[in-house]
Design an enzyme around this catalytic site. Structure first.
Site, PDB file in Angstrom:
ATOM      1  N   ARG A  11     -26.550  16.997 -20.846  1.00 51.20           N
ATOM      2  CA  ARG A  11     -27.373  17.719 -21.822  1.00 51.20           C
ATOM      3  C   ARG A  11     -26.489  18.452 -22.833  1.00 51.20           C
ATOM      4  NH1 ARG A  11     -30.771  21.476 -17.944  1.00 51.20           N
ATOM      5  NH2 ARG A  11     -31.934  21.993 -19.848  1.00 51.20           N
ATOM      6  N   ASP A  46     -35.952  31.978 -19.414  1.00 53.82           N
ATOM      7  CA  ASP A  46     -36.160  30.745 -18.687  1.00 53.82           C
ATOM      8  C   ASP A  46     -37.265  31.009 -17.649  1.00 53.82           C
ATOM      9  OD1 ASP A  46     -35.814  28.114 -17.882  1.00 53.82           O
ATOM     10  OD2 ASP A  46     -33.638  28.263 -17.701  1.00 53.82           O
ATOM     11  N   LYS A  68     -30.305  27.249 -26.121  1.00 46.90           N
ATOM     12  CA  LYS A  68     -30.279  27.655 -24.715  1.00 46.90           C
ATOM     13  C   LYS A  68     -29.001  27.136 -24.053  1.00 46.90           C
ATOM     14  CE  LYS A  68     -33.087  23.756 -23.042  1.00 46.90           C
ATOM     15  NZ  LYS A  68     -34.399  23.361 -22.504  1.00 46.90           N
ATOM     16  N   HIS A  69     -28.535  27.750 -22.961  1.00 47.00           N
ATOM     17  CA  HIS A  69     -29.149  28.852 -22.188  1.00 47.00           C
ATOM     18  C   HIS A  69     -28.240  30.066 -22.337  1.00 47.00           C
ATOM     19  CE1 HIS A  69     -30.262  24.992 -20.301  1.00 47.00           C
ATOM     20  NE2 HIS A  69     -31.422  25.555 -20.029  1.00 47.00           N
ATOM     21  N   HIS A  84     -32.246  26.766 -11.059  1.00 44.29           N
ATOM     22  CA  HIS A  84     -33.583  26.368 -10.636  1.00 44.29           C
ATOM     23  C   HIS A  84     -33.763  26.592  -9.135  1.00 44.29           C
ATOM     24  CE1 HIS A  84     -33.341  24.105 -14.436  1.00 44.29           C
ATOM     25  NE2 HIS A  84     -34.661  24.144 -14.431  1.00 44.29           N
TER      26      HIS A  84
END
Length: 347
Positions: free
Chosen positions: A138, A251, A168-169, A181
């Site tokens: 990413r 987030d 982000k982030h 996560h």
């Protein structure tokens, strides 16, 4: 009624009765959509229009549509490449990479705007340090200056299509091995060691950046709390030191990285007190009534104004967009990356 500080999700492809009630609360500011909310273009456009019609001003409708493995809407949406591909192209052909990344931003935004979606939480401007698997391909590039240059062009493409970007982030997820996560994520570097990671934010803020998403990463050498819950990171550094004037978005507060702060209601309150304008609470519908109760009486006029500026602009339908010369040119340019074997990603 104005936009509230809570962004929620939906269980399916239509709005359930309890979800409709939540959307009409002045404490809700928007909806984030996922793959489970998407069946086809016509259904998605109807769903987005129904969300917008739920109240005035219209709620923000958002999605994670970065490209690669983080692209919630697939066929018939254009398959966007993971952004690392563009960074590798930059090392070979700088000018071409800048054109391609602008086309990626335009394609992403134009297709989303054609079905009414206001905002995509993209691009990821974390550096490609090879440490954070959750970031991986990413990331645009390993160098802060290159990420800044590519992200500016991505933003220009999205703006041309009527959409703001979300960087982000913040301040970075690149130095944390753990995935926020599912785990508590920590980056033990000192502030001075984060200078290059922060370079894209400095460049984008100088270019009028509209929104930042803050990470659930803890930097104990700077502050004991995760950045998303830290007034030092948000109010003192991002707004004060860096001079950011746009919207600050947390987030997802249901993630493990934010669980150190207690219950979902406690996390939401801490994030807002730290300086977030909008907080995400996803995949936890049973928590929403309690969070809304805990926020009764909450008002932040400055945040409401910043959020209103994130609504998408322009009005083009899906068929007209895909018949246009602009779409044909941009899609052909980005699709040409697949014929370049040196840019193929591993894993």
């Amino acid at each position: 009624m104005s936009l509230g500080p809570l962004m929620i999700d939906l269980r399916g492809k239509t709005i359930a009765a309890d979800e409709r009630e939540w959307l009409q609360s002045p404490l809700v500011g928007g909806v984030i959509l996922f793959t489970r909310n998407f069946e086809n273009v016509e259904q998605l456009a109807r769903l987005v229009a129904e969300i917008h019609a739920a109240r005035q001003p219209p709620l923000l409708v958002t999605v994670d549509q970065e490209g690669g493995r983080v692209q919630r809407f697939r066929e018939p949406f254009f398959r966007l490449p993971p952004l690392r591909v563009v960074g590798r192209l930059y090392d070979e052909e700088r000018d071409l990479a800048l054109k391609v990344v602008a086309a990626c931003g335009w394609l992403m935004a134009a297709e989303l705007r054609s079905v009414g979606v206001d905002l995509s939480f993209a691009p990821c401007v974390d550096l490609d340090r090879g440490l954070a698997k959750v970031i991986g391909d990413r990331a645009l590039h390993r160098e802060g200056a290159v990420v800044a240059a590519l992200a500016r062009r991505f933003a220009a493409g999205a703006k041309k299509a009527g959409m703001a970007i979300t960087a982000k982030h913040f301040p970075t997820h690149a130095g944390a091995h753990s995935d926020s996560h599912t785990e508590f994520a920590v980056d033990n570097r000192e502030l001075a060691e984060l200078d290059e990671d922060l370079q894209p934010y400095r460049a984008l803020i100088a270019n009028g950046l509209s929104a930042v998403m803050v990470a659930h990463v803890c930097f104990p050498a700077v502050d004991a709390r995760p950045a998303s819950l830290s007034s030092w990171w948000i109010s003192q550094y991002l707004r004060g030191e860096l001079g950011f004037k746009g919207a600050v978005i947390s987030d997802d507060l249901s993630m493990t990285g934010a669980s150190v702060a207690g219950t979902p209601a406690e996390r939401v309150r801490l994030a807002l007190e730290a300086g977030c304008d909008l907080v995400l609470l996803c995949n936890a519908p049973e928590q929403i009534p309690g969070v809304l109760d805990s926020l009764k009486g909450y008002v932040n006029p400055s945040a409401q104004l910043r959020l209103t500026r994130l609504h998408g602009r322009g009005d083009i339908d899906w068929e007209s967009l895909h018949a246009s010369a602009d779409w044909q040119k941009a899609s052909a340019l980005v699709a040409s990356l697949e014929t370049r074997p040196k840019l193929t990603l591993e894993g």
